[in-house]
Design a protein around this motif. Structure first.
Motif, PDB file in Angstrom:
ATOM      1  N   UNK A  29      26.781  32.288  38.836  1.00 55.31           N
ATOM      2  CA  UNK A  29      27.409  33.042  37.749  1.00 55.31           C
ATOM      3  C   UNK A  29      28.522  32.209  37.125  1.00 55.31           C
ATOM      4  N   UNK A  30      29.052  32.705  36.005  1.00 54.50           N
ATOM      5  CA  UNK A  30      30.254  32.115  35.437  1.00 54.50           C
ATOM      6  C   UNK A  30      30.031  31.146  34.291  1.00 54.50           C
ATOM      7  N   UNK A 125      36.361  39.987  38.388  1.00 58.56           N
ATOM      8  CA  UNK A 125      36.208  41.039  39.399  1.00 58.56           C
ATOM      9  C   UNK A 125      34.750  41.177  39.821  1.00 58.56           C
ATOM     10  N   UNK A 126      33.826  41.061  38.850  1.00 58.38           N
ATOM     11  CA  UNK A 126      32.401  41.179  39.166  1.00 58.38           C
ATOM     12  C   UNK A 126      31.947  40.049  40.084  1.00 58.38           C
ATOM     13  N   UNK A 133      28.475  44.140  46.736  1.00 59.00           N
ATOM     14  CA  UNK A 133      27.561  45.134  46.174  1.00 59.00           C
ATOM     15  C   UNK A 133      26.101  44.775  46.414  1.00 59.00           C
ATOM     16  N   UNK A 134      25.815  43.475  46.467  1.00 59.49           N
ATOM     17  CA  UNK A 134      24.428  43.050  46.591  1.00 59.49           C
ATOM     18  C   UNK A 134      23.957  43.042  48.042  1.00 59.49           C
ATOM     19  N   UNK A 135      24.905  43.141  48.988  1.00 57.91           N
ATOM     20  CA  UNK A 135      24.561  43.024  50.408  1.00 57.91           C
ATOM     21  C   UNK A 135      23.529  44.064  50.829  1.00 57.91           C
ATOM     22  N   UNK A 173      27.497  37.853  35.282  1.00 59.24           N
ATOM     23  CA  UNK A 173      28.169  38.537  36.393  1.00 59.24           C
ATOM     24  C   UNK A 173      28.258  40.041  36.169  1.00 59.24           C
ATOM     25  N   UNK A 174      28.681  40.465  34.972  1.00 63.35           N
ATOM     26  CA  UNK A 174      28.825  41.898  34.709  1.00 63.35           C
ATOM     27  C   UNK A 174      27.465  42.580  34.754  1.00 63.35           C
TER      28      UNK A 174
END
Length: 265
Positions: A29-30, A125-126, A133-135, A173-174
């Protein structure tokens, strides 16, 4: 067009493309969140041109990633379609406003900076929250179909379309984080694949619109791609060597600093 000229003047841009591509290869990401503020604050590219150039840059690079995810059956095309039903009209509406409503270019640049100042901390933050969250998606049902959630997906797509068209930030990311919250039972690889697949038409439409408005510098675009493609390949090869628990917070801090620099420097 920017005042950058000559092959030697474009080498720093290729280096920046390599660095951003390398980080994207490591973390996933990023890209847009780093590239647009870097073009504005470091290379002096006009905000609208930085956004348009970065959008076409993202469309080219993410097309390859989208195709690979499609071949691996990691794309939920119904979800991609619902996202596009919101994001593409939103992008076209904003582009039409930019084209037909007389704009003070100084004020437009200021609004782009404000949009980036909002989008960059949200992306930061994302990036930090993404692994958490993805875990739970690692053991998702790979064979089941996710619930439709048509209205929520279309509305989120529209919001993403406005944000990405204005700032070029948010498609990565978002998008991944919100999809993880909307579809908690969908496997992580399909969340990522669907997000990348949706980013292709969105960045292509938005980038083409900015191209029509004269907001793309092809010299800058070519230099970035010359650096980013080997950078992404190198970063992907090294993914897993550098600990993500260190890289992601550093990347998030960098984005927050970029937001601060765009507003106050």
């Amino acid at each position: 067009m920017t005042d950058l000229s000559g092959v030697w003047a474009l080498l720093p841009l290729a280096g920046a493309g390599f660095g951003v591509g390398f980080l994207v290869g490591l973390t996933g990401v990023g890209g847009g969140a780093l590239m647009t503020p870097l073009l504005i604050s470091t290379f002096g590219v006009a905000p609208a041109v930085a956004v348009g150039t970065d959008l076409l840059y993202a469309a080219v690079t993410k097309t390859v990633g989208s195709w690979r995810h499609h071949l691996a059956e990691n794309v939920e095309w119904p979800i991609v379609l619902r996202l596009a039903l919101g994001s593409i009209p939103a992008a076209l509406i904003l582009l039409a406003v930019m084209a037909y409503v007389p704009f003070d270019t100084v004020k437009m640049a200021q609004w782009i900076r404000y949009g980036l100042a909002f989008a960059l901390p949200v992306s930061a933050a994302a990036i930090v929250l993404y692994p958490i969250l993805i875990r739970g998606h690692a053991t998702g049902d790979a064979n089941g179909s996710p619930p439709p959630r048509v209205a929520a997906t279309v509305v989120f797509g529209a919001a993403l379309g406005f944000l990405v068209t204005l700032t070029s930030v948010g498609a990565g990311a978002i998008g991944v984080v919100v999809l993880a919250m909307l579809f908690p039972l969908m496997p992580a690889k399909r969340i990522v694949g669907s997000d990348i697949a949706h980013a292709v038409p969105l960045t292509l439409v938005a980038g083409a619109g900015h191209l029509g408005l004269g907001h793309v510098d092809f010299g800058v675009l070519l230099a970035l791609l010359c650096g980013s493609i080997p950078g992404i390949l190198f970063g992907t090869r090294l993914a897993g060597v550098a600990p993500e628990w260190l890289l992601r917070p550093l990347l998030a801090l960098t984005l927050c600093y970029a937001a601060y620099a765009l507003l106050y420097k």
